[in-house]
Design a protein around this motif. Sequence first.
Motif, short mmCIF file in Angstrom:
data_model
loop_
_atom_site.label_atom_id
_atom_site.label_comp_id
_atom_site.label_asym_id
_atom_site.label_seq_id
_atom_site.Cartn_x
_atom_site.Cartn_y
_atom_site.Cartn_z
N PRO A 153 -8.99 -3.73 -1.09
CA PRO A 153 -8.20 -2.55 -0.70
C PRO A 153 -8.15 -2.33 0.80
O PRO A 153 -7.17 -1.76 1.32
N ALA A 154 -9.17 -2.79 1.53
CA ALA A 154 -9.17 -2.62 2.98
C ALA A 154 -8.06 -3.44 3.63
O ALA A 154 -7.47 -3.02 4.64
N VAL A 155 -7.76 -4.61 3.07
CA VAL A 155 -6.66 -5.43 3.58
C VAL A 155 -5.33 -4.73 3.33
O VAL A 155 -4.47 -4.65 4.22
N VAL A 156 -5.15 -4.22 2.13
CA VAL A 156 -3.92 -3.50 1.79
C VAL A 156 -3.71 -2.33 2.75
O VAL A 156 -2.61 -2.12 3.28
N ALA A 157 -4.77 -1.56 3.00
CA ALA A 157 -4.67 -0.41 3.90
C ALA A 157 -4.34 -0.84 5.32
O ALA A 157 -3.53 -0.20 6.00
N GLU A 158 -4.96 -1.92 5.78
CA GLU A 158 -4.73 -2.38 7.16
C GLU A 158 -3.29 -2.83 7.36
O GLU A 158 -2.67 -2.54 8.38
N MET A 159 -2.75 -3.54 6.38
CA MET A 159 -1.38 -4.01 6.52
C MET A 159 -0.39 -2.86 6.45
O MET A 159 0.68 -2.89 7.07
N TYR A 206 6.55 -3.07 -3.96
CA TYR A 206 6.91 -1.69 -4.33
C TYR A 206 6.09 -0.68 -3.52
O TYR A 206 6.60 0.36 -3.11
N GLN A 207 4.83 -1.00 -3.27
CA GLN A 207 4.00 -0.12 -2.43
C GLN A 207 4.56 -0.02 -1.02
O GLN A 207 4.60 1.06 -0.42
N TRP A 208 4.97 -1.15 -0.47
CA TRP A 208 5.52 -1.12 0.89
C TRP A 208 6.84 -0.37 0.95
O TRP A 208 7.13 0.33 1.92
N ARG A 209 7.66 -0.47 -0.11
CA ARG A 209 8.89 0.31 -0.15
C ARG A 209 8.57 1.81 -0.20
O ARG A 209 9.22 2.61 0.49
N GLU A 210 7.58 2.18 -1.00
CA GLU A 210 7.18 3.58 -1.04
C GLU A 210 6.72 4.06 0.33
O GLU A 210 7.03 5.19 0.74
N ASP A 221 10.01 -9.32 11.83
CA ASP A 221 9.43 -10.23 10.85
C ASP A 221 7.99 -9.81 10.61
O ASP A 221 7.17 -9.79 11.53
N PHE A 222 7.68 -9.44 9.39
CA PHE A 222 6.33 -9.03 8.98
C PHE A 222 5.72 -10.18 8.21
O PHE A 222 6.29 -10.65 7.22
N VAL A 223 4.56 -10.67 8.68
CA VAL A 223 3.93 -11.87 8.11
C VAL A 223 2.61 -11.46 7.47
O VAL A 223 1.55 -11.57 8.08
N PRO A 224 2.65 -10.97 6.24
CA PRO A 224 1.45 -10.36 5.66
C PRO A 224 0.51 -11.32 4.92
O PRO A 224 -0.62 -10.93 4.63
N ASN A 225 0.94 -12.52 4.60
CA ASN A 225 0.12 -13.39 3.76
C ASN A 225 -1.12 -13.90 4.47
O ASN A 225 -2.16 -14.11 3.85
N LEU A 258 1.30 -13.99 -1.58
CA LEU A 258 0.41 -12.88 -1.27
C LEU A 258 -0.85 -12.87 -2.14
O LEU A 258 -1.95 -12.59 -1.65
N PHE A 259 -0.71 -13.16 -3.40
CA PHE A 259 -1.84 -13.12 -4.33
C PHE A 259 -2.06 -14.50 -4.95
O PHE A 259 -1.11 -15.24 -5.18
N GLU A 260 -3.33 -14.79 -5.20
CA GLU A 260 -3.71 -15.95 -6.00
C GLU A 260 -4.41 -15.44 -7.26
O GLU A 260 -4.87 -14.30 -7.31
#
Length: 577
Positions: free
Chosen positions: A197-203, A273-277, A115-119, A226-228
């Motif tokens: 972008p630092a959050v995206v990279a860390e996850m 889509y980024q995570w699938r890539e 279970d990945f909890v990214p929010n 995920l986004f507001e």
Amino acid sequence: MRLATVIAIVSVVLGIAGATEWWESGNYYQIYPRSFRDSDGDGIGDLNGVTEKLQYLKDIGFTATWLSPIFKSPMVDFGYDIANFYQIHPEYGTMDDFDRLITRAKEVGIRIILDFVPNHSSDQNEWFIKSVDSDPDYKDFYIWHDGKINETTGEREPPSNWNSEFRYSAWEWNEVRQQYYLHQFATAQPDLNYRNPAVVAEMKNVITFWLEKGVSGFRIDAVPYLFEVDLDQNNEYPDEPLSNDASCPDPDDHCYTQHIYTQDQPETFDMIYQWRELVDEYHTENGGDPRLLMTEAYTSFDNIMKFYGDGTRNGSQIPFNFDFLSNINNASTASDYVEHIEKWMNAMPAGVYANWVLGNHDNKRVASRFGVQRIDLINILLQTLPGHAVTYNGEELGMTDVFISWEDTVDPQACNSDPDQYYSRSRDPERTPYQWDASSMAGFTSGDQTWLPVADDYKTNNALQQLRAPQSHLQIFKTLVRVRQEPSFRTGELKIQAVGDDIIIYSRQKEGSDLYVIVLNLGDSNQTIDLTQYFSLGAQAEIITSSLQSQYINGDIVQTAEFNANSNVGTVLVGIN
């Protein structure tokens, strides 16, 4: 009595020639680790307990199991508040225990999905602590705002009227930073800022770390959040419009507003889509089996379809289908079921699989929602439809919700309520310990207490008893999983229709393979059906399996022109050439 009302057959052909990868047409089992098996007697399930029971899952026939969060956490929301995304929660074990779990899973042939909890994270996560202190690297890791000054009172108040899923404002004041932070769940679960972008990279680092540890994929939690919406030109967040829902008059409730600014933002799909890539690239570079993504999103039907992909980029292989959870209940007719099945099958993009989710840790158990008398019928439906089947631990036994008193309630969603309203909000009843056998504490633990109470019926309803019985919910389930491997179920055509208000009948057949017919009677009275009116069956058919209370047993030969559909019973038949 012959039924007259017939809805026209809809024939749906899967857009895939044949299942070749491990995850295709998979059978997935959700484990809630805290309640599955306790190996050390502290009353809390753990990783070694899961390892101990992997052979049980393999014997049933599951493809993979996904584990609700096992990461280091203060347990405010029982693991969905993560203090460290790279560490195992001590109550559940150590990283060595996890490594042994992966090793044993490979030996047995069960894939492990996390279970990945990214929010959001926990407010005890080092990232949040540094963000509170305005550390330059973490200052914008979360969503902060000064708030507004009330023109009447002169006092500072939250930036907007956004409400949390767990009630009350989604904004919490932080004295140290002198700003509000956003939390769409508990106050101890601050939302990460995916516009950084630092959050995206860390996850992405988190995903890669666990791929390196040997997991086969991820179930991604709470995707719509995920986004507001971004700040406007005045550096403000807009208020969300009121729902004007008469059933939701309390301004503190999440349903009081329409969440057009806090859920389902366009950027959400790009993130999936980024995570699938990422997982596809990992597979290309490191070999082994393809890695799997499942997405959890209670959202519109159109949005769920977007999670499959946009025609150019791929999304999750399994965007969870919550149609049965959200739109089907005890009052639903046969036509309602058929409508939802057809809707999904007809809307899917080419080259993907359907999936069916009938229970999880956030919803009342199947046997409690639909009645114990229907548990086999529902499991027959789950296992005989095309595509993926997802089963929550205990549904194969027909476990029911356990009454949890206000005093024993621990779910924050319920604890934020009151003694009169808590039970309807509580997720504790479906999270109680798994019922392994008739020994003390249902064989869940060697200790004398459990984190949630064990069901009263565990001595007569448990896995060992059902394994030993010649006929039981579990035996029926095992038969279904075995027959589901037949070519006609893996890639065969689905022809489905409703007959009157109560009867669902459908067939599964691959050209050159056996013709299977499934009959589900949702009603409270027996009905006789001439199956030859609907399918190219001979005069006789064999019973593969049927509900526990059925008049038929496995192997019975029946006359297809006079099939007796018992009330609340599901039956799988195969034509006799």
